[in-house]
Motif scaffolding. Structure first.
Motif, PDB file in Angstrom:
ATOM      1  N   GLY A  40       0.817  -1.201   0.000  1.00 46.44           N
ATOM      2  CA  GLY A  40       0.000   0.000   0.000  1.00 46.44           C
ATOM      3  C   GLY A  40       0.852   1.253   0.000  1.00 46.44           C
ATOM      4  N   VAL A  41       0.214   2.377  -0.217  1.00 47.07           N
ATOM      5  CA  VAL A  41       0.937   3.636  -0.294  1.00 47.07           C
ATOM      6  C   VAL A  41       0.995   4.361   1.051  1.00 47.07           C
ATOM      7  CG1 VAL A  41       0.434   3.953  -2.746  1.00 47.07           C
ATOM      8  CG2 VAL A  41      -1.085   4.951  -1.044  1.00 47.07           C
ATOM      9  N   LEU A  42       0.181   3.918   2.004  1.00 44.06           N
ATOM     10  CA  LEU A  42       0.114   4.599   3.294  1.00 44.06           C
ATOM     11  C   LEU A  42       0.743   3.780   4.411  1.00 44.06           C
ATOM     12  CD1 LEU A  42      -3.539   5.967   3.116  1.00 44.06           C
ATOM     13  CD2 LEU A  42      -1.419   7.251   2.781  1.00 44.06           C
ATOM     14  N   ARG A  43       1.424   4.477   5.292  1.00 44.92           N
ATOM     15  CA  ARG A  43       1.980   3.874   6.509  1.00 44.92           C
ATOM     16  C   ARG A  43       1.034   4.222   7.651  1.00 44.92           C
ATOM     17  NH1 ARG A  43       6.903   5.952   6.288  1.00 44.92           N
ATOM     18  NH2 ARG A  43       7.769   4.044   5.448  1.00 44.92           N
ATOM     19  N   ARG A  44       0.754   3.256   8.504  1.00 46.49           N
ATOM     20  CA  ARG A  44      -0.143   3.462   9.641  1.00 46.49           C
ATOM     21  C   ARG A  44       0.653   3.419  10.934  1.00 46.49           C
ATOM     22  NH1 ARG A  44      -2.740   1.653   5.544  1.00 46.49           N
ATOM     23  NH2 ARG A  44      -4.971   1.722   5.288  1.00 46.49           N
ATOM     24  N   PHE A  55      -5.386   7.105  17.949  1.00 45.38           N
ATOM     25  CA  PHE A  55      -5.936   7.017  16.592  1.00 45.38           C
ATOM     26  C   PHE A  55      -4.827   6.587  15.650  1.00 45.38           C
ATOM     27  CE2 PHE A  55      -4.315  11.329  16.576  1.00 45.38           C
ATOM     28  CZ  PHE A  55      -3.900  11.565  15.287  1.00 45.38           C
ATOM     29  N   THR A  56      -5.216   6.101  14.480  1.00 44.19           N
ATOM     30  CA  THR A  56      -4.255   5.644  13.485  1.00 44.19           C
ATOM     31  C   THR A  56      -3.905   6.797  12.561  1.00 44.19           C
ATOM     32  OG1 THR A  56      -5.152   3.421  13.594  1.00 44.19           O
ATOM     33  CG2 THR A  56      -3.810   3.951  11.673  1.00 44.19           C
ATOM     34  N   MET A  57      -2.658   7.218  12.627  1.00 47.38           N
ATOM     35  CA  MET A  57      -2.161   8.315  11.803  1.00 47.38           C
ATOM     36  C   MET A  57      -1.642   7.726  10.488  1.00 47.38           C
ATOM     37  SD  MET A  57       0.663  11.168  12.908  1.00 47.38           S
ATOM     38  CE  MET A  57       2.121  10.169  12.655  1.00 47.38           C
TER      39      MET A  57
END
Length: 162
Positions: A40-44, A55-57
């Motif tokens: 994926g393109v996003l890191r959590r 919260f998940t940034m």
């Protein structure tokens, strides 16, 4: 609604609209450049928000300053502020004891830590900057920090390539 929250919503929305083409380009670039398919393109990352509520940034999976662009969604959604203390994990030592005061405001996309040296600062100095911000913030301080953020990021980026 406070003036700060109104400023966050209006400023966050304006930045999201203005930067939406760049968001798309960065997302596509990360997706095409990923060595590991399916990541994926996003890191959590789980961070402590207002009053310590976790919260998940989300950030882009890139090491450039553009990684922070998805944080604008958290600003508009009320989890973050344009300016505030550095986001930390809920169990971080700076979120306990006297440092717990930092949780009385939303973490920021930028803040005093960003314009004062960021990763070059010792933990203790960053904590003092965050606590000073928590105790003394006002909209004028936020505007000053925002105005100094882009030049600070550019200076660090130029120094790395020199």
């Amino acid at each position: 609604m406070t003036a700060k929250r109104t400023f966050d919503i209006v400023g966050g929305l304006a930045l999201l609209v203005a930067l939406s083409p760049l968001l798309g380009v960065v997302a596509l670039s990360v997706a095409l450049g990923s060595a590991t398919p399916g990541r994926g393109v996003l890191r959590r990352r789980t961070v402590a928000g207002l009053e310590g509520e976790p919260f998940t940034m989300l950030t882009f999976r890139t090491k450039s300053p553009l990684a922070a662009l998805p944080l604008l969604m958290h600003v508009v959604g009320g989890r973050m502020s344009l300016v505030g203390p550095c986001p930390l994990t809920p169990g971080h030592r700076e979120c306990a004891g006297e440092g717990r005061r930092r949780l009385s405001v939303r973490p920021g996309l930028t803040g005093p830590w960003q314009i004062s040296g960021r990763s070059d600062l010792p933990w203790e100095e960053r904590e003092l900057l965050d606590l000073h911000y928590v105790d003394h913030h006002w909209l004028g301080m936020d505007l000053t920090i925002l105005a100094r953020t882009l030049p600070a990021v550019r200076r660090r980026r130029a120094a790395r390539f020199a």
